[in-house]
Scaffold this motif. Structure first.
Motif, PDB file in Angstrom:
ATOM      1  N   ASP A  43      12.145  -1.227   1.271  1.00 11.02           N
ATOM      2  CA  ASP A  43      12.032   0.045   1.998  1.00 11.02           C
ATOM      3  C   ASP A  43      10.689   0.203   2.703  1.00 11.02           C
ATOM      4  OD1 ASP A  43      14.584   0.874   1.199  1.00 11.02           O
ATOM      5  OD2 ASP A  43      13.817   1.638  -0.705  1.00 11.02           O
ATOM      6  N   CYS A  44       9.797  -0.763   2.554  1.00 12.61           N
ATOM      7  CA  CYS A  44       8.484  -0.685   3.211  1.00 12.61           C
ATOM      8  C   CYS A  44       8.677  -0.801   4.722  1.00 12.61           C
ATOM      9  CB  CYS A  44       7.579  -1.808   2.704  1.00 12.61           C
ATOM     10  SG  CYS A  44       6.032  -1.934   3.625  1.00 12.61           S
ATOM     11  N   GLN A  45       8.136   0.133   5.463  1.00 12.85           N
ATOM     12  CA  GLN A  45       8.314   0.123   6.917  1.00 12.85           C
ATOM     13  C   GLN A  45       7.432  -0.922   7.594  1.00 12.85           C
ATOM     14  OE1 GLN A  45      10.896   1.975   8.412  1.00 12.85           O
ATOM     15  NE2 GLN A  45      11.289   1.996   6.211  1.00 12.85           N
TER      16      GLN A  45
ATOM     17  N   GLN B 231       0.811  -1.220   0.000  1.00 11.79           N
ATOM     18  CA  GLN B 231       0.000   0.000   0.000  1.00 11.79           C
ATOM     19  C   GLN B 231       0.846   1.273   0.000  1.00 11.79           C
ATOM     20  OE1 GLN B 231      -3.460  -0.382   0.221  1.00 11.79           O
ATOM     21  NE2 GLN B 231      -3.059  -2.581   0.144  1.00 11.79           N
ATOM     22  N   CYS B 232       1.999   1.231   0.651  1.00 15.04           N
ATOM     23  CA  CYS B 232       2.747   2.472   0.899  1.00 15.04           C
ATOM     24  C   CYS B 232       3.465   2.920  -0.383  1.00 15.04           C
ATOM     25  CB  CYS B 232       3.752   2.259   2.026  1.00 15.04           C
ATOM     26  SG  CYS B 232       5.138   1.202   1.572  1.00 15.04           S
ATOM     27  N   ARG B 233       4.066   4.106  -0.325  1.00 18.02           N
ATOM     28  CA  ARG B 233       4.736   4.640  -1.510  1.00 18.02           C
ATOM     29  C   ARG B 233       5.891   3.739  -1.939  1.00 18.02           C
ATOM     30  NH1 ARG B 233       8.120   9.847  -1.343  1.00 18.02           N
ATOM     31  NH2 ARG B 233       9.263   9.547  -3.282  1.00 18.02           N
ATOM     32  N   ALA B 234       6.678   3.234  -0.965  1.00 17.96           N
ATOM     33  CA  ALA B 234       7.802   2.352  -1.318  1.00 17.96           C
ATOM     34  C   ALA B 234       7.285   1.131  -2.072  1.00 17.96           C
ATOM     35  CB  ALA B 234       8.550   1.930  -0.056  1.00 17.96           C
ATOM     36  N   CYS B 235       6.217   0.517  -1.565  1.00 16.45           N
ATOM     37  CA  CYS B 235       5.671  -0.673  -2.234  1.00 16.45           C
ATOM     38  C   CYS B 235       5.166  -0.318  -3.629  1.00 16.45           C
ATOM     39  CB  CYS B 235       4.556  -1.287  -1.395  1.00 16.45           C
ATOM     40  SG  CYS B 235       5.177  -2.177   0.050  1.00 16.45           S
ATOM     41  N   CYS B 236       4.467   0.822  -3.744  1.00 16.59           N
ATOM     42  CA  CYS B 236       3.920   1.217  -5.051  1.00 16.59           C
ATOM     43  C   CYS B 236       5.044   1.477  -6.052  1.00 16.59           C
ATOM     44  CB  CYS B 236       3.023   2.442  -4.918  1.00 16.59           C
ATOM     45  SG  CYS B 236       1.512   2.070  -4.007  1.00 16.59           S
TER      46      CYS B 236
HETATM   47 ZN   LIG Z   1       4.652  -1.026   2.003  1.00 13.12          ZN
END
Ligand SMILES: [Zn+2]
Ligand SMILES: [Zn+2]
Length: 347
Positions: free
Chosen positions: A108-110, A97-102
């Motif tokens: 880098d996903c926290q 969902q997060c920007r890193a994943c996108c």
């Molecule tokens: Zn993520």
């Protein structure tokens, strides 16, 4: 099924009988594990050295993040995999969902979860993984070589972070499996490589047999003397894979002006840096950890060459049935082995 599990925020691990995982859910595949490597991170978790506290809220779970095996079942919506396929997996799973994943950076996903470090991994006969994180092994790549793909992807990423160019003089510190992989990968990119260890005959011998150009045992010489003897000048790149904090300052002392030093080890101590010297030398200090999507196809392409596989297979010094896993952990801890593979299929 038997599983090697981390059950407590304390030294040790448990060999326990657990239920096999449920059938794979949508987007997942079930894998019968044929080989799973013991990693330095597993040893840290076993010894319970500082830096692994993040695991505690997720316990109990099965360790093992370097694994390969065969698909047993595919969940709803999975395309491109069928039962019997030989696969390995990038165990680092982002939240999606997060920007890193996108942006395709699950490392880098926290909120990332790593199979075998946050949730059930491959030190058991069966594991479930997202199909999106699985890679079919090329023809000729067996499960043992498949289990090396994860550490080799980490090595490839470290070399990428170091921005190595053909002809660069590269010093790799630490001849463990990651350091060996880094030295080998740097040579693949055309670097001139010196791999240094300390009182580590077994693993430096392994390096030479793998075709690493130059090795030095710092039990018998200083780092400065070894670098001078090998290159006649300071190095363009240093990649640290020791986990020994003093090796970072030592590495900086032999790095040329505007050179790059990449830290990959997990350090339980903090580091005091001679910052002014570092600034005047324009030393670039970087860190590499985990890997990236881009590394996997590079590693799989390298493994398609039988000559490469023959060199890299020399890293595998021990194969043990899963029930002998605790003995394998003790051997790895004493550095009596290079890479130990556990084979859950052997009992
Ligand atoms: Zn993520
Ligand atoms: Zn690892």
């Amino acid at each position: 099924m038997l599983a090697l599990r981390k059950t407590r925020a304390a030294p040790g691990l448990e060999a326990q009988e657990v239920r096999p995982p449920a059938a794979p859910g949508p987007g997942e595949i079930g894998i019968r594990v044929a080989a799973a490597g013991i990693c330095g991170s597993d040893i840290h978790a076993y010894e319970w050295t500082p830096g692994y506290e993040f695991m505690a809220p997720h316990m109990p779970f099965t360790l093992g993040h370097e694994f390969a095996g065969h698909v047993t079942a595919v969940g709803a919506g999975v395309e491109g995999f069928a039962p019997g396929d030989a696969v390995t997996a990038w165990p680092t799973i982002g939240c999606g969902q997060c920007r890193a994943c996108c942006e395709g950076r699950n490392q880098d996903c926290q909120a990332r979860r790593i199979l075998g470090l946050h949730c059930d991994g491959g030190f058991a006969a069966h594991v479930v993984a997202p199909a999106s994180h699985c890679f079919r092994l090329p023809d000729g790549v067996d499960a043992e070589m498949g289990a090396l793909c994860e550490p080799l992807s980490i090595a490839d990423n470290a070399v990428e972070v170091a921005e190595i160019s053909p002809g660069d003089a590269v010093l790799v510190l630490g001849p463990g499996p990651i350091g060996l992989g880094i030295a080998w990968m740097a040579q693949q990119r055309g670097a001139r490589v010196l791999l240094a260890g300390f009182d580590d005959t077994l693993r430096l011998d392994c390096a030479r047999r793998m075709g690493i150009g130059h090795t030095a045992d710092l039990a018998g010489t200083s780092l400065a003397a070894a670098v001078q003897a090998c290159f006649g000048e300071k190095v363009d790149r240093v990649i640290e894979a020791t986990g020994v904090t003093a090796s970072i300052t030592e590495g900086l002392s032999v790095l040329r002006s505007s050179g790059v030093l990449v830290i990959t080890g997990i350090h339980s101590r903090s580091l005091e840096l001679p910052v002014t010297t570092m600034v005047r030398n324009k030393h670039q200090l970087r860190a590499a950890h985990d890997t990236s999507w881009a590394a996997w196809p590079r590693v799989l392409a390298l493994l398609a060459d039988p000559a490469h596989r023959a060199q890299l297979a020399l890293m595998i010094t021990h194969r043990l049935p899963l029930r002998e896993g605790p003995r394998g952990f003790e051997m790895a801890r004493r550095k009596d082995a290079v890479k130990i593979l556990l084979r859950p299929g052997d009992g």
